[in-house]
Scaffold this active site. Sequence first.
Site: not given
Length: 307
Positions: A130-131, A134, A198
Amino acid sequence: MGYTKTAMLMAAMTALFMGVGYLLGGSGGAVIALVVAAAMNVFAWWNSDKMVLRMHNAQAVTRGDRLGLHSMTVELARNAGLPDPEVYLIDTPQPNAFATGRNPSNAAVAVTSGLIQSLSREELAGVIAHELAHIRNHDTTIMTVTATFAGAISMLANFALFFGGSRERAGLLGTILLMILAPLAAALVQMAISRTREYAADKAGAEICGQPLWLASALEKIAVGAAQIDNDAAERNPATAHMFIINPLHAHNHDSLFATHPATENRVRALRAIAQQSREASTRATRPTSQSRIPHTRKGDRTGPWS
């Protein structure tokens, strides 16, 4: 759709900033405000990663660490088509994580010690993916810019009472409303951008690690831990809250105008829908479900910390 919404919100933030500048100094004030914003954003863009990591006392994790955190992050980054990011550990019991950096070539992923203690290896892979999403989506840059805009708008609004131009154009009541509403509007736009990014990072992170349910399970655990355990550094620096995968400040857990993150249950529901779609597509194609991409998993690596 996510990128379109983000672009529209960024345009709204820019227009709001220039509008405040116009009320302060007319057309010349609007131009000056834009120039000041550009200078502030360049400074924040170049230095934000170092500043944020220092705020949270993050310590670098080197290659070959005992838990294999660095090697896991590097391999997932390569799955995502990214350069190797720097990896940091934050010594706090609250499970959480964030990414920072001005571009994919100068990026860092930071996880807390509480995250490692709370999650299985698979769940941690979902969080790191997930990071990395980003970083790949350039969200770290977008959120730095919006945070800088929001801070600059608040600063300009506070200057309004000390400049006659704003009072001549808007009157005393208008100036007071400007001081109150402009920072509020900027904060709402910033939060809306954060929530949009997100959802996009959840989807992309699921693709990077290959298993949407790993991230879904991790989000549920992190939400419980973040609601029960304080993060002192985040409380001292609330402007960094939007960077974390789950709000570290014990905010109300629902999608609202004032939320920096989407409701966890909504994110989990979306990830489960992605997993279901993947299973259905695999069944139709009569081939195995999406392949997991967690590196060096061993049979006993089910809960953290792993050995």
